[in-house]
Design a protein around this motif. Structure first.
Motif, short mmCIF file in Angstrom:
data_model
loop_
_atom_site.label_atom_id
_atom_site.label_comp_id
_atom_site.label_asym_id
_atom_site.label_seq_id
_atom_site.Cartn_x
_atom_site.Cartn_y
_atom_site.Cartn_z
N THR A 310 -3.74 1.17 6.96
CA THR A 310 -2.34 1.51 7.23
C THR A 310 -1.79 0.58 8.30
N TYR A 311 -0.51 0.25 8.18
CA TYR A 311 0.16 -0.69 9.07
C TYR A 311 1.47 -0.04 9.50
N LYS A 312 1.60 0.23 10.80
CA LYS A 312 2.80 0.90 11.29
C LYS A 312 3.77 -0.10 11.90
N THR A 313 5.05 0.15 11.63
CA THR A 313 6.10 -0.70 12.17
C THR A 313 7.36 0.13 12.33
N SER A 314 8.36 -0.43 12.99
CA SER A 314 9.64 0.26 13.11
C SER A 314 10.41 0.12 11.80
N ASN A 315 11.48 0.89 11.66
CA ASN A 315 12.27 0.81 10.43
C ASN A 315 13.37 -0.26 10.52
N ASN A 316 13.28 -1.13 11.52
CA ASN A 316 14.18 -2.29 11.57
C ASN A 316 13.97 -3.12 10.31
N PRO A 317 15.03 -3.44 9.58
CA PRO A 317 14.87 -4.13 8.29
C PRO A 317 14.10 -5.44 8.38
N PHE A 318 14.32 -6.24 9.42
CA PHE A 318 13.62 -7.51 9.51
C PHE A 318 12.15 -7.30 9.80
N ARG A 319 11.82 -6.31 10.66
CA ARG A 319 10.42 -6.01 10.94
C ARG A 319 9.73 -5.48 9.69
N LEU A 320 10.47 -4.71 8.91
CA LEU A 320 9.92 -4.23 7.64
C LEU A 320 9.67 -5.39 6.68
N ARG A 321 10.58 -6.34 6.69
CA ARG A 321 10.40 -7.50 5.82
C ARG A 321 9.15 -8.29 6.22
N LEU A 322 8.96 -8.50 7.52
CA LEU A 322 7.77 -9.20 7.98
C LEU A 322 6.51 -8.43 7.60
N ALA A 323 6.57 -7.11 7.73
CA ALA A 323 5.41 -6.29 7.36
C ALA A 323 5.10 -6.44 5.88
N THR A 324 6.14 -6.50 5.07
CA THR A 324 5.94 -6.64 3.62
C THR A 324 5.31 -7.98 3.27
N ILE A 325 5.71 -9.03 3.99
CA ILE A 325 5.14 -10.36 3.76
C ILE A 325 3.66 -10.37 4.16
N ILE A 326 3.35 -9.78 5.31
CA ILE A 326 1.96 -9.70 5.74
C ILE A 326 1.15 -8.86 4.75
N GLN A 327 1.76 -7.79 4.25
CA GLN A 327 1.11 -6.96 3.24
C GLN A 327 0.75 -7.80 2.01
N SER A 328 1.67 -8.66 1.58
CA SER A 328 1.44 -9.51 0.41
C SER A 328 0.33 -10.52 0.68
N GLN A 329 0.33 -11.11 1.87
CA GLN A 329 -0.69 -12.10 2.21
C GLN A 329 -2.08 -11.47 2.28
N LEU A 330 -2.17 -10.27 2.84
CA LEU A 330 -3.47 -9.60 2.93
C LEU A 330 -3.97 -9.14 1.56
N LYS A 331 -3.04 -8.79 0.69
CA LYS A 331 -3.43 -8.36 -0.65
C LYS A 331 -4.15 -9.47 -1.39
N GLU A 332 -3.77 -10.71 -1.14
CA GLU A 332 -4.37 -11.84 -1.82
C GLU A 332 -5.84 -12.03 -1.48
N VAL A 333 -6.28 -11.47 -0.34
CA VAL A 333 -7.69 -11.64 0.05
C VAL A 333 -8.51 -10.37 -0.14
N GLY A 334 -7.84 -9.27 -0.55
CA GLY A 334 -8.59 -8.04 -0.81
C GLY A 334 -8.35 -6.92 0.18
N ILE A 335 -7.17 -6.92 0.82
CA ILE A 335 -6.79 -5.84 1.73
C ILE A 335 -5.48 -5.23 1.25
N GLU A 336 -5.47 -3.94 1.04
CA GLU A 336 -4.28 -3.24 0.59
C GLU A 336 -3.68 -2.51 1.78
N LEU A 337 -2.49 -2.94 2.19
CA LEU A 337 -1.82 -2.33 3.34
C LEU A 337 -0.86 -1.24 2.89
N ASP A 338 -0.95 -0.10 3.53
CA ASP A 338 0.04 0.96 3.35
C ASP A 338 0.99 0.89 4.54
#
Length: 469
Positions: A310-338
């Motif tokens: 699990t990955y916690k962040t604020s609901n600021n749209p840009f911070r959420l966008r960064l979190a989503t990008i990091i989520q995508s990058q980690l998925k490529e190596v075998g980590i699923e972020l919630d």
């Protein structure tokens, strides 16, 4: 001025978030301050080192008084720091000044600090703003009714949305509106409902605003340090190799180039390289997804059988966008972020309480290397400090304690550099970048100069240009 979040508190003894820090600097005064090179300079006091463990501070503004008309004296200085040192106060800043053994008032203008160890950096640790002694004793609620002696006086704070201050020198009223949605904040600026926005603007919005004739945009290289933090007591994120895999999987260069549009610089440590205790040659962890996959494979994880975090962040749209990008990058190596996003108050409370596996935040306004004790020493676990990941490492503690007892800055800096090298190996944080400070303002506003740490001090000089000007 438009704020993206409301301050958590207006009591400097408890302020740890960026907005609270920036606003309390306006309402209160400090014993010391820092110049652009992170060197300590006088605030409302000058000081002399009487002995290695004895410092004398003298108030240099004899006319300094609190906004209720009471004179600021050495008794207020002692009461403020005694309060922070009192365990019952539960101040998160206590750990950074616990070397103070006693405080003695000499007269109304002079106060002496006695330390339990030698500390050549001690003056720079006295960053907590001064409160009135009589109101501390009476249990006054400074968090929402601040009474300071700074250039701005508190008027009101309505429903945590509208904070009103008066600039003492000319009685000009300043309104600070909390507008959490960045799009709404920008629209209010364009409609003239707001005069200044600073920070928390996405690169696309900054580019768009730059094209508006009625708005002027300014940028300055900043020292706001953004990082990924971990719960080191968790069975997964407490594993150093898992943290290493996460660091390898994040493509920081791509994020800075394509998402942040070059409005940031790569970071390898909390302190920027230009800091006297910084580490100019330290390199952050390079993007290496193949190495991340190798590590994860040792633990049985891959894209078909991912590690779930699990990955916690604020609901600021840009911070959420960064979190989503990091989520995508980690998925490529075998980590699923919630990704779990919350309003600022809930998010920040969870982080302070240790209710997370991973999160991302930024440190702002860092001036002293005592940040390492505050954030990483095993004695700084909340509420005593900001060791929110619960790092307990005797080697880290030794580096910090050794640096603090060195008699000169050169030796201290060398110990702090060794510590920063070690922290990059242990990875309680994954250093991401130093974010630029960006401001957008109405064309008729002048005198507002950006600070590297994003403080609001320039409001002391800002004014609106009129046709007569």
């Amino acid at each position: 001025m438009g704020l993206n979040t409301a301050p958590v508190t207006l009591d400097p003894r408890f302020a740890t978030d960026a907005v609270s820090y920036r606003l309390t600097r306006l309402i209160y005064q400090n014993l010391i301050d820092f110049d652009d090179n992170f060197q300590v300079i006088s605030g409302i006091t000058d000081w002399d080192q009487i002995a290695l463990n004895h410092y004398r501070f003298s108030i240099n503004k004899k006319s300094a008084s609190f906004h209720n008309g009471v004179q600021l004296t050495a008794h207020d200085i002692k009461a403020t720091y005694d309060s922070v040192l009192n365990p019952d106060t539960v101040s998160p800043h206590r750990g950074s000044i616990e070397m103070i053994e006693s405080i003695k008032v000499i007269d109304n203008q002079i106060v002496d600090f006695y330390l339990n160890r030698d500390d050549p950096l001690f003056p720079g640790r006295l960053v907590i703003s001064i409160l009135p002694a009589d109101l501390i004793k009476s249990g006054h609620t400074f968090q929402n009714l601040p009474i300071g002696s700074g250039p701005f006086k508190f008027i009101s704070w309505d429903d945590e949305v509208k904070l009103k201050l008066t600039r003492i020198v000319d009685q000009q009223v300043f309104n600070f509106f909390t507008v959490k949605d960045p799009t709404v904040r920008v629209l209010k600026l364009l409609r003239g409902e707001l005069d200044i926005l600073q920070g928390n603007l996405s690169p696309e919005i900054v580019t768009w605003l730059s094209e508006k004739q009625s708005i002027e945009v300014h940028k300055r290289a900043g020292d706001t340090f953004t990082y990924i933090g971990f719960n080191l007591q968790d069975k997964h994120t407490g594993n150093q190799e898992i943290r290493q895999a996460i660091a390898y999987a994040v493509d920081r260069n791509a994020i800075i180039q394509f998402v942040m549009q070059e409005n940031a610089r790569l970071a390898a440590a909390i302190l920027p390289p230009v800091h006297w205790a910084g580490y100019p040659g330290l390199q952050g962890i390079d993007y290496a997804p193949e190495e991340a996959q190798k590590i994860l494979k040792q633990y049985g994880y891959d894209q078909s059988n991912p590690l779930n975090l699990t990955y916690k962040t604020s609901n600021n749209p840009f911070r959420l966008r960064l979190a989503t990008i990091i989520q995508s990058q980690l998925k490529e190596v075998g980590i699923e972020l919630d990704i779990q996003s919350y309003d600022w108050g809930t998010f920040y409370s969870d982080i302070k309480q240790g209710r997370f596996q991973m999160y991302s935040l930024s440190w702002v306004g860092l001036k002293m290397p005592d940040i390492f004790r505050y954030v990483f020493h095993s004695d700084a676990i909340p509420p005593k400090g900001a060791n929110r990941g619960r790092l307990v490492d005797t080697k880290v503690d030794t580096f910090i304690e050794r640096a603090e007892t060195e008699p000169d800055l050169t030796s201290q800096a060398e110990n702090y550099r060794q510590l920063q090298r070690y922290l990059l190996d242990v990875l309680p944080y994954v250093p991401l970048w130093y974010e630029d400070t960006i401001m957008a303002r109405q064309m008729d506003i002048e005198g507002y100069e950006l600070a590297a740490d994003g403080n609001f001090d320039a409001l002391i000089n800002v004014k609106r240009i009129t046709p007569d000007d």
